[in-house]
Enzyme design. Structure first.
Site, PDB file in Angstrom:
ATOM      1  N   ASP A  78       0.825  -1.216   0.000  1.00 17.40           N
ATOM      2  CA  ASP A  78       0.000   0.000   0.000  1.00 17.40           C
ATOM      3  C   ASP A  78       0.855   1.260   0.000  1.00 17.40           C
ATOM      4  O   ASP A  78       2.080   1.197   0.111  1.00 17.40           O
ATOM      5  CB  ASP A  78      -0.978  -0.023   1.191  1.00 17.40           C
ATOM      6  CG  ASP A  78      -0.299  -0.504   2.464  1.00 17.40           C
ATOM      7  OD1 ASP A  78       0.759   0.034   2.793  1.00 17.40           O
ATOM      8  OD2 ASP A  78      -0.829  -1.456   3.113  1.00 17.40           O
ATOM      9  N   ASP A  96       2.253   3.388 -20.825  1.00 18.60           N
ATOM     10  CA  ASP A  96       2.004   1.962 -21.065  1.00 18.60           C
ATOM     11  C   ASP A  96       1.571   1.649 -22.502  1.00 18.60           C
ATOM     12  O   ASP A  96       0.668   2.309 -23.032  1.00 18.60           O
ATOM     13  CB  ASP A  96       0.886   1.511 -20.108  1.00 18.60           C
ATOM     14  CG  ASP A  96       0.656   0.024 -20.151  1.00 18.60           C
ATOM     15  OD1 ASP A  96       1.536  -0.713 -19.702  1.00 18.60           O
ATOM     16  OD2 ASP A  96      -0.429  -0.404 -20.630  1.00 18.60           O
ATOM     17  N   GLU A 118       6.887   2.884 -22.873  1.00 13.72           N
ATOM     18  CA  GLU A 118       7.073   1.461 -23.151  1.00 13.72           C
ATOM     19  C   GLU A 118       6.748   1.258 -24.618  1.00 13.72           C
ATOM     20  O   GLU A 118       5.588   1.314 -25.014  1.00 13.72           O
ATOM     21  CB  GLU A 118       6.122   0.624 -22.290  1.00 13.72           C
ATOM     22  CG  GLU A 118       6.320  -0.860 -22.498  1.00 13.72           C
ATOM     23  CD  GLU A 118       5.112  -1.699 -22.122  1.00 13.72           C
ATOM     24  OE1 GLU A 118       5.296  -2.840 -21.718  1.00 13.72           O
ATOM     25  OE2 GLU A 118       3.968  -1.217 -22.246  1.00 13.72           O
TER      26      GLU A 118
HETATM   27  O1  TEU Z   1       2.716  -4.217 -21.342  1.00 17.52           O
HETATM   28  C1  TEU Z   1       2.525  -4.150 -22.731  1.00 17.52           C
HETATM   29  C2  TEU Z   1       3.085  -5.295 -23.438  1.00 17.52           C
HETATM   30  O2  TEU Z   1       3.463  -5.168 -24.585  1.00 17.52           O
HETATM   31  C3  TEU Z   1       3.053  -6.609 -22.714  1.00 17.52           C
HETATM   32  O3  TEU Z   1       1.996  -7.322 -23.234  1.00 17.52           O
HETATM   33  C4  TEU Z   1       4.263  -7.402 -22.866  1.00 17.52           C
HETATM   34  O4  TEU Z   1       4.430  -7.751 -24.217  1.00 17.52           O
HETATM   35  C5  TEU Z   1       4.092  -8.660 -22.055  1.00 17.52           C
HETATM   36  O5  TEU Z   1       3.771  -8.318 -20.735  1.00 17.52           O
HETATM   37  C6  TEU Z   1       5.345  -9.464 -22.032  1.00 17.52           C
HETATM   38  O6  TEU Z   1       5.084 -10.668 -21.379  1.00 17.52           O
HETATM   39  C7  TEU Z   1       2.052  -3.273 -20.571  1.00 17.52           C
HETATM   40  C8  TEU Z   1       2.252  -3.525 -19.088  1.00 17.52           C
HETATM   41  O7  TEU Z   1       3.603  -3.367 -18.773  1.00 17.52           O
HETATM   42  C9  TEU Z   1       1.715  -4.862 -18.725  1.00 17.52           C
HETATM   43  O8  TEU Z   1       1.922  -5.176 -17.368  1.00 17.52           O
HETATM   44  C10 TEU Z   1       0.239  -4.862 -19.025  1.00 17.52           C
HETATM   45  O9  TEU Z   1      -0.270  -6.141 -18.817  1.00 17.52           O
HETATM   46  C11 TEU Z   1      -0.054  -4.415 -20.449  1.00 17.52           C
HETATM   47  O10 TEU Z   1       0.666  -3.255 -20.841  1.00 17.52           O
HETATM   48  C12 TEU Z   1      -1.496  -4.041 -20.587  1.00 17.52           C
HETATM   49  O11 TEU Z   1      -1.745  -2.833 -19.929  1.00 17.52           O
HETATM   50 CA    CA Z   2      -2.119  -3.279   2.630  1.00 20.01          CA
END
Ligand code: TEU
Ligand code: CA
Length: 552
Positions: A29, A197, A254
């Site tokens: 948290d 993201d 990313e």
């Molecule tokens: O990740 C984007 C992404 O391209 C991922 O799908 C990546 O290819 C995969 O996790 C590899 O195993 C971002 C975030 O970092 C991820 O945690 C989220 O699940 C995703 O976006 C959706 O928001």
């Molecule tokens: Ca907690």
């Protein structure tokens, strides 16, 4: 390329559910984060990125946002958040939140309204098509990207990730406006920027044509359509001009799929972001078929990836480096293979990570050498991605026993096990059973035992960070050119860092045997060494997994 305020900083990623639980419900948290700020400051961290803490049903652990203006109650309140912002500022540190705007949650009010009236205002916030218009794109987490819109038999909505993560319609100016308003709202609250993201996905191939089928499910990876999408850079520049730029905010994107020859569109003086992560090493050995078909990474491949990324960006901008994050297995497990528990090898990897060009992002637990966990059953797994990959492997005929080994090597939950603070029960993360199993090795690997041990990995990270920040060496380590050396030995990663008035040589051995090297220049000083004594001769005998930083 202009120097920026953040180039010489050290960043740290917090995965909030697993960092520190203060109220004893087994979930990390905000108050827990506040309680550890002094620890981070002492480590040498300047910039903190916290993975999503907004209101969420946590289907994808907060990357499915139900309200962009609320803190989820499992993490605390908005007052806690405001306190966190103040506490970070008081320590001269900076805060990045996670900007997740390719999609929201199916529990967001917008989506609930869209279900009620698909042709109305909120229906246009999403990408909804008639049954006859669907295509064969496969979502990142398996299955078709199309899901039936609840209550409407012939209407489907698009989700590139889980079905509970409907994609937002970036062709709708009202959606763009909503996002800009939210970004500014958070920046007004006093945060310093965002990690952005999955942003490449906001633009789709508008023809919605089928892609080439690449699996037994008769679907094709949705990533394949991205090269046919247009307008991404214009949209991102518009976002920058209307939001980030006004605040001089730091943005770290990313970005997996992008045209490398146009990297200056994304980073550097004219880029739409401040910086992006270098994921070139993360992509090594990853199979399109699925994790079960991934290949192990060799040190040579790892080194090639690092130099490739450097060549790509050196004259244009400044990238961010990781050895792991919340989507990747632990770096020591992935890159050191069978030597993942060797302290010298871990220090060697840390040396390369901290001494290469780019801003380091330490992922929580990396600084103490946390490793992958050996998962004993798929029931221990929480991650949607892993559950899908387990199924993909199963369908490809992989035995359960073999499948668990694959999960133990690649699951995103490897990085998400609770932070190991001490050797107390639940690793000092919580007083109660955590939401995800603690790695059994917490008695050997934890912060408390490493804090007072000069030879620990934690102390070594601190030393590396101190060197990166030392007034005499900062310029060469942050900005100096990076020139490969000793590339004829496949178990060595070595490079010079060179500025106008300084030259240093970084050598990291990943061999379990001694290695002989001849250093061309005279050694002025040994700045770092992971053994107590260096063969300081120019004819050097590197001990197994020895790493050093030499001023020449
Ligand atoms: O990740 C984007 C992404 O391209 C991922 O799908 C990546 O290819 C995969 O996790 C590899 O195993 C971002 C975030 O970092 C991820 O945690 C989220 O699940 C995703 O976006 C959706 O928001
Ligand atoms: Ca907690």
């Amino acid at each position: 390329m202009k120097n920026q305020w953040w180039h010489d900083k050290i960043a740290y990623q917090i995965y909030p559910k697993s960092f520190k639980d203060l109220n004893g419900d087994g979930i990390g948290d905000i108050k827990g984060i506040i309680s550890k700020l002094d620890y981070l400051k002492d480590l040498g961290v300047d910039i903190i990125w916290i993975s999503p803490i907004y209101k969420s049903p946590f289907v994808d652990q907060g990357y499915d946002i139900a309200d962009y203006y609320q803190i989820d109650k499992i993490f605390g309140s908005m007052e806690d958040m405001e306190e966190l912002i103040r506490e970070i500022k008081d320590r001269n540190m900076f805060l990045l939140m996670d900007l997740v705007v390719n999609h929201c949650s199916d529990q967001h009010e917008w989506f609930k309204e869209a279900i009620k009236d698909p042709d109305g205002k909120y229906g246009k916030y999403f990408i909804i098509k008639d049954k006859s218009e669907l295509n064969n794109w496969r979502s990142y987490f398996g299955g078709s990207v199309w899901e039936k819109l609840p209550g409407h038999d012939d209407k489907y909505y698009l989700h590139l990730f889980a079905k509970e993560q409907p994609d937002l319609n970036w062709n709708n100016p009202e959606v763009v406006d909503e996002v800009y308003t939210n970004i500014k709202w958070w920046l007004d609250k006093g945060i310093d920027g965002f990690r952005i993201d999955a942003i490449v996905n906001i633009k789709k191939d508008e023809s919605y044509a089928d892609v080439e089928i690449d699996g037994p499910d008769n679907l094709g990876d949705c990533r394949k359509m991205l090269s046919k999408a247009s307008g991404l850079v214009d949209t991102l520049n518009d976002m920058k001009m209307n939001t980030f730029e006004k605040y001089n905010a730091l943005t770290v994107a990313e970005l997996f799929e992008y045209d490398k020859s146009n990297i200056s569109d994304y980073i550097g003086d004219k880029g739409c972001f401040s910086t992006i992560f270098d994921f070139s090493a993360e992509l090594i050995g990853k199979s399109v078929k699925g994790w079960y078909d991934n290949k192990k990474v060799s040190i040579k491949e790892y080194r090639d990836a690092i130099f490739y990324a450097n060549d790509l960006s050196e004259d244009i901008g400044y990238m961010c480096n990781i050895i792991e994050n919340h989507d990747e297995p632990r770096g020591v497990s992935r890159f050191l293979n069978e030597f993942y528990n060797n302290i010298y090898a871990k220090k060697s990897l840390a040396t390369v990570f901290m001494m290469r060009r780019g801003m380091p992002f330490i992922f929580q637990g990396q600084e103490i050498g946390m490793t992958n966990r050996i998962w004993k059953s798929i029931d221990e797994i929480d991650d949607v991605n892993t559950i899908d990959q387990y199924k993909v492997a199963h369908d490809a005929g992989i035995s359960d026993e073999e499948n668990l080994k694959i999960i133990s090597a690649y699951s995103r939950d490897n990085a998400r096990t609770p932070m190991q603070w001490s050797d107390e029960e639940y690793a000092g993360f919580s007083d109660n059973k955590p939401w995800l199993t603690v790695n059994e090795n917490y008695k050997d690997i934890n912060v408390e035992s490493q804090l007072n041990d000069d030879n620990s990995l934690l102390s070594y990270y601190k030393e590396l960070i101190k060197l990166r920040k030392a007034p005499e060496y900062k310029d060469v380590i942050v900005h100096g050119k990076m020139i490969p050396e000793f590339t004829d030995n496949d178990n060595i990663i070595a490079f010079y860092r060179v500025s106008k008035d300084k030259k240093i040589l970084v050598i990291a051995s990943f061999s379990d045997k001694e290695v002989n090297l001849v250093i061309k220049d005279n050694i002025k000083r040994v700045l770092i060494n992971n053994y107590s004594e260096l063969g300081s001769d120019k004819k050097m005998v590197l001990k197994p997994f020895e790493a050093c930083v030499l001023e020449l």
